[in-house]
Scaffold this active site. Structure first.
Site, PDB file in Angstrom:
ATOM      1  N   VAL A 514       0.858  -1.184   0.000  1.00 19.48           N
ATOM      2  CA  VAL A 514       0.000   0.000   0.000  1.00 19.48           C
ATOM      3  C   VAL A 514       0.896   1.237   0.000  1.00 19.48           C
ATOM      4  O   VAL A 514       1.835   1.331   0.793  1.00 19.48           O
ATOM      5  CB  VAL A 514      -0.922   0.034   1.232  1.00 19.48           C
ATOM      6  CG1 VAL A 514      -1.839   1.247   1.173  1.00 19.48           C
ATOM      7  CG2 VAL A 514      -1.754  -1.235   1.316  1.00 19.48           C
ATOM      8  N   LYS A 528      -3.417   0.616  -3.170  1.00 17.94           N
ATOM      9  CA  LYS A 528      -3.143  -0.779  -2.801  1.00 17.94           C
ATOM     10  C   LYS A 528      -2.850  -1.563  -4.073  1.00 17.94           C
ATOM     11  O   LYS A 528      -3.708  -1.741  -4.926  1.00 17.94           O
ATOM     12  CB  LYS A 528      -4.346  -1.369  -2.079  1.00 17.94           C
ATOM     13  CG  LYS A 528      -4.143  -2.797  -1.615  1.00 17.94           C
ATOM     14  CD  LYS A 528      -5.200  -3.184  -0.594  1.00 17.94           C
ATOM     15  CE  LYS A 528      -6.038  -4.339  -1.105  1.00 17.94           C
ATOM     16  NZ  LYS A 528      -7.090  -4.712  -0.171  1.00 17.94           N
ATOM     17  N   ASP A 624     -14.607 -10.169   6.858  1.00 23.47           N
ATOM     18  CA  ASP A 624     -13.233 -10.067   7.350  1.00 23.47           C
ATOM     19  C   ASP A 624     -13.110  -8.867   8.285  1.00 23.47           C
ATOM     20  O   ASP A 624     -12.239  -8.017   8.126  1.00 23.47           O
ATOM     21  CB  ASP A 624     -12.263  -9.972   6.178  1.00 23.47           C
ATOM     22  CG  ASP A 624     -10.844 -10.389   6.575  1.00 23.47           C
ATOM     23  OD1 ASP A 624     -10.687 -10.994   7.656  1.00 23.47           O
ATOM     24  OD2 ASP A 624      -9.912 -10.102   5.810  1.00 23.47           O
TER      25      ASP A 624
END
Ligand SMILES: *[C@@H]1O[C@H](CO)[C@@H](O)[C@H](O)[C@H]1NC(C)=O
Ligand SMILES: *[C@@H]1O[C@H](CO)[C@@H](O)[C@H](O)[C@H]1NC(C)=O
Ligand SMILES: *[C@@H]1O[C@H](CO)[C@@H](O)[C@H](O)[C@H]1NC(C)=O
Ligand SMILES: *[C@@H]1O[C@H](CO)[C@@H](O)[C@H](O)[C@H]1NC(C)=O
Ligand SMILES: *[C@@H]1O[C@H](CO)[C@@H](O)[C@H](O)[C@H]1NC(C)=O
Ligand SMILES: *[C@@H]1O[C@H](CO)[C@@H](O)[C@H](O)[C@H]1NC(C)=O
Ligand SMILES: *[C@@H]1O[C@H](CO)[C@@H](O)[C@H](O)[C@H]1NC(C)=O
Ligand SMILES: *[C@@H]1O[C@H](CO)[C@@H](O)[C@H](O)[C@H]1NC(C)=O
Ligand SMILES: *[C@@H]1O[C@H](CO)[C@@H](O)[C@H](O)[C@H]1NC(C)=O
Ligand SMILES: *[C@@H]1O[C@H](CO)[C@@H](O)[C@H](O)[C@H]1NC(C)=O
Ligand SMILES: *[C@@H]1O[C@H](CO)[C@@H](O)[C@H](O)[C@H]1NC(C)=O
Length: 843
Positions: A514, A528, A624
């Site tokens: 990143v 990213k 997540d």
């Protein structure tokens, strides 16, 4: 399907019949077959060069992102009125049923259009060979002229693909394509190779033209006009290539018929009518005898440096009364090759005017030119030298850098890939579970490179793209029709990040790096970038774009754009100044956050998740949720990030499609892990773990601790049950926490971490509870007369604690963009079982 198959078979039969009638007969009966003449980007058929150029739909095509464009202004040929534009890798598939040498011709004409065709940059490949590399058509087309690229190659059944590969941040286009089989013996597999050094040359045998591709570089009608032939090939005048014009003059054209060999399925040197037309053999250049000094004629033709070329020289003595009167020397690069002697060459017909040709494979030197000379032999009865035609074709060697074409015969090729990824996935899950205990995981801003223990050390080495439990699903399909408006050219991102310079690196992980970047418009962004070329994580990449381009929310990190040029998978987000939540909790030099601030961050994240579950876009499960996926902006406002694993789909309690468990160890919902049944309550569980992490400021998995303390979720619940939670709270906030606030908070954690998903609250409930905990804390603070910085609420308001649980708090009301439904969602948990629909499968 069945109908399509029948149609396909009929097509093959038809093509076969056409080819049978033209090719299986002796080749002097050869006529150029009708397949394939394609008018790219057009729906209409166009007649040109005696051929009908038809629309692309007769071919099997696999276009990535593509469109067509039409010229508004005058073009030299109707073929160039339209173009097919490819913005990602795309190919045409030709069905082939006869072995042989084929001619492939590609037409490019950069008419003025919105795409600015002259800026196109792309490669074109066929299996094993690059036909065009980094082609820059601008050089050829700024003069209202077309670039026509022509190749000879061997093709065998059943199919053949031509693939257009745009370079990063550019596109490809084509106006027309021709592909047809050539008459037998036009090209021989075995020819002579001429080598030279220090003016000593030698001729050897060269075998293997059939395993290479030939690209036409020059085709000259020496001493004649521009003509085209029965194979639709153009022969150009040679005037501009003679380096000593005064030595040469034109022989007047032959008025009669050139005597071609009748049995034309025969390798040279006798020419047949397909070798070159009589317009070529019937004109020539010869020595201008009035100039006494210079005795040779030399042609210098631009070619690639240090590359093999096939040089074909055409001769025909159409003026002498008999053969053998004139013979002369041929030189290449000033080195003698042979004596051209139609009498002594037993293979050349003695009956004049007999056309013949010689082929040589010659490696070009580094002058950028191929030099060919002819010089009279003084001993000949009639000293002279002549040349009728000249062709130079670049020999293209096979290249291992051409990506394998998995498209044709896909069923055979894809099997090992799928198997491989399934096996790899299983192994990976195993490895991740085992090593999960060992890993330490923290992200640091500013000094990410030294911070090597951020990497889950042994795991990424295994080729995993994410620090997640992963299943075996693997997807290589091109991007679906996602929001193209968000696409950012690679070049812009290179500029923004100083070409991905290490100084811009702000994070590093299995997925790649990143970077901090500044776009042209001054916006600061986080870039990213997936490991280039790894091919890993494409489904996550696609999902993230699809999810984030649909939703905007104050507590969800905004996607600014993406870049999918060729090997790159880059996502561009708003820059989050203060990094991840975890950065502020442990293993950090950053100052400890006060409890109230932590609550506000948790509330922000809960709002983001609640919006995902129930908001306008609705029905999205993050999958997540963890403290490194909660980012903080300069005002410490929390935003949920990383939607690569998220799933969305219609409510469908009937179908539980389980494709495998994904998530991060330590946060993973045990129920989901067991049942593989994904619901939004899995996010609630993970969020509960985050709440504990915030409270205790320790890693969710810490293998250095005693066994029962390794897993924070288990340990936290144990302490809660023993009512000793107080003892594991982050020492730096222990004194600030109001006991009521803590009780509310820990009750919330406990509810989130229930074994049974249906016992867990909805994110809406969690949000409420956290708000309540904050109010309790504020009330306590106000009573203690602590300085008050929060502008969004007043002391008096916060003192009016909502006794009714469903009363919205002030700060909830201030969220204008929040589409929170204030109903009681926890009771309708039965509905909220989401089928695990893969977004790509929904297409
Ligand atoms: C080639 O010749 C045909 C006639 O034989 C003519 O119609 C066509 O325009 C020519 N094509 C080119 C490109 O000169
Ligand atoms: C085409 O040629 C290849 C090799 O030259 C041979 O193996 C194959 O059988 C041929 N196919 C047909 C249909 O003639
Ligand atoms: C088209 O692209 C070329 C090369 O990139 C550039 O020089 C030219 O200015 C562009 N023309 C237009 C109209 O944008
Ligand atoms: C195009 O022309 C420019 C300038 O003459 C040259 O530098 C470049 O190499 C050319 N490109 C090709 C593909 O010929
Ligand atoms: C176009 O090409 C021709 C021949 O190659 C040349 O004479 C002419 O100057 C060119 N015109 C432009 C505008 O480049
Ligand atoms: C184009 O060809 C060059 C040279 O081989 C290669 O490096 C590049 O990756 C190719 N690009 C694409 C998009 O195929
Ligand atoms: C032949 O040579 C003479 C004398 O050098 C010259 O004037 C004439 O132009 C030449 N002919 C050609 C076709 O170049
Ligand atoms: C030039 O022509 C003369 C006769 O006109 C002849 O004798 C001589 O051999 C010729 N030279 C060459 C090089 O062809
Ligand atoms: C043919 O070649 C032989 C030598 O191989 C030579 O003696 C003879 O003069 C040549 N004849 C002609 C017409 O060039
Ligand atoms: C052709 O003649 C030039 C002089 O005009 C000379 O430099 C060159 O070496 C000659 N080439 C051959 C192959 O004899
Ligand atoms: C070939 O090399 C020469 C220098 O030796 C250079 O000037 C020329 O541009 C090169 N040509 C090509 C096509 O690369």
């Amino acid at each position: 399907m069945a109908i399509l198959k029948i149609q396909h078979s009929l097509c093959i039969l038809l093509v076969f019949l056409i080819q049978f009638s033209s090719l299986q007969l002796p080749s002097h009966g050869y006529t150029v077959p009708d397949n394939y003449f394609i008018n790219c980007g057009s729906d209409s058929t166009i007649s040109e060069n005696g051929k009908n150029y038809v629309r692309e739909s007769i071919l099997k095509t696999s276009f990535g992102s593509s469109n067509t464009e039409r010229s508004e202004s005058q073009v030299p040929s109707p073929l160039y009125q339209t173009a097919r534009i490819f913005r990602s890798e795309s190919s045409y598939e030709f069905s082939i049923d006869t072995n042989g040498t084929y001619l492939v011709r590609l037409h490019f004409f950069a008419f003025s259009s919105p795409s600015n065709l002259s800026s196109a940059r792309f490669n074109v490949s066929v299996p094993g060979f690059w036909l065009l590399q980094n082609s820059d058509v601008r050089n050829y087309t700024n003069n209202n002229s077309a670039l026509v690229k022509e190749f000879y190659m061997q093709i065998s059944p059943p199919s053949f693909r031509i693939t257009f590969r745009p370079l990063p941040s550019s596109f490809a286009f084509v106006n027309a394509i021709e592909l047809f089989i050539l008459p037998l013996h036009l090209i021989s597999n075995i020819v002579s190779r001429f080598t030279y050094s220090a003016n000593i040359g030698s001729l050897n045998s060269y075998s293997g033209l059939y395993s290479r591709v030939l690209e036409t570089k020059h085709r000259l009608n020496v001493g004649g006009q521009r003509v085209n032939d029965s194979l639709l090939r153009n022969w150009n005048p040679d005037d501009s290539y003679i380096s000593n014009k005064e030595n040469a003059k034109n022989r007047s054209p032959y008025p009669g018929q050139i005597l071609y060999r009748v049995d034309d399925d025969h390798d040279g040197p006798n020419a047949n009518k397909f070798t070159a037309p009589s317009d070529v053999y019937g004109t020539a250049r010869e020595i201008n005898n009035s100039s006494a000094s210079a005795r040779n004629i030399t042609w210098a033709l631009p070619v690639d440096n240090n590359t093999d070329h096939l040089l074909r020289l055409h001769f025909c003595d159409y003026w002498n009364p008999q053969s053998g009167l004139t013979y002369f020397d041929l030189s290449i690069y000033d080195t003698h090759v042979m004596s051209v002697n139609d009498y002594n060459d037993t293979d050349v017909s003695k009956e004049l005017p007999a056309p013949y040709y010689y082929d040589f494979v010659v490696r070009s030197d580094s002058s950028g030119f191929m030099k060919v000379s002819i010089e009279p032999d003084a001993s000949a009865s009639i000293p002279n030298a002549f040349l009728n035609g000249l062709e130079i074709m670049k020999v293209i060697e096979t290249s291992s850098s051409v990506p394998l074409d998995l498209g044709s015969g896909s069923s055979h090729n894809s099997l090992p890939v799928v198997l491989g990824s399934v096996v790899g996935g299983l192994v990976l899950v195993f490895v991740v579970v085992i090593l999960g205990f060992l890993w330490r995981f923290k992200m640091r801003k500013e000094k990410p490179v030294e911070n090597s223990d951020w990497l889950p050390i042994p795991i990424t080495a295994g080729g995993s793209s994410h620090s997640r439990l992963t299943d075996g699903t693997s997807h290589g399909s091109p991007l679906p029709n996602i929001n193209l408006g968000l696409k950012i050219p690679l070049i812009d991102l290179q500029l923004a990040t100083k070409n991905f310079h290490a100084s811009q690196l702000i994070g590093k992980g299995g997925f790649g790096n990143v970077y901090k970047g500044i776009l042209r418009n001054g916006m600061i962004v986080a870039v990213k970038r997936s490991q280039p070329g790894s091919g890993q994580g494409l489904p996550e990449f696609q999902t993230e774009i699809m999810v984030l381009s649909k939703i905007r929310h104050r507590h969800l990190v905004s996607l600014i754009g993406y870049c999918d040029e060729r090997f790159e998978m880059i996502l561009v987000y708003e820059y989050m100044e203060k990094g991840t939540l975890r950065d502020h909790l442990y293993n950090t030099k950053l100052p400890s956050l006060p409890w109230k601030q932590r609550l506000e961050i948790c509330i922000g994240a809960a709002r983001g998740l609640h919006y995902l579950h129930k908001g306008a876009a609705g029905g999205i499960i993050h999958r997540d949720v963890k403290s490194t996926n909660i980012l903080l902006d300069e005002n410490l406002v929390a935003k949920v990030a990383d939607f690569g694993l998220s799933r969305s789909g219609p409510l469908d309690t009937q179908s539980y499609v389980s494709t495998g468990v994904k998530g991060t160890f330590g946060y993973l919902d045990p129920e989901y892990f067991r049942s593989q049944q994904l619901t939004e309550k899995s996010d609630v569980y993970s969020f509960g773990v985050v709440l504990l992490e915030v409270l205790c400021a320790r890693a969710v998995i810490d293998p250095s601790l005693p066994r029962d303390q390794i897993n924070l979720a288990e340990w936290g619940m144990l302490c809660k049950n023993k009512e000793i939670l107080q003892e594991i709270i982050d020492p730096s906030i222990k004194d600030q926490i109001d006991q009521n606030s803590l009780r509310k908070f820990s009750d919330t954690v406990e509810k989130c971490l229930q074994e049974d998903g249906s016992d867990r609250p909805s994110m809406g409930d969690v949000l409420w509870d956290l708000e309540y905990a904050l109010q309790l804390q504020r009330g306590a603070n106000a009573i203690q007369r602590e300085p008050y910085e929060d502008s969004s609420s007043s002391v008096s308001a916060s003192l009016q604690l909502p006794n009714v649980r469903r009363l919205p708090s002030l700060s909830t009301l201030s969220e204008a963009d929040d589409s929170i439904v204030m109903g009681d969602e926890s009771d309708s948990a039965v509905d909220s079982v989401f089928s695990q629909l893969k977004i790509d499968d929904a297409r």
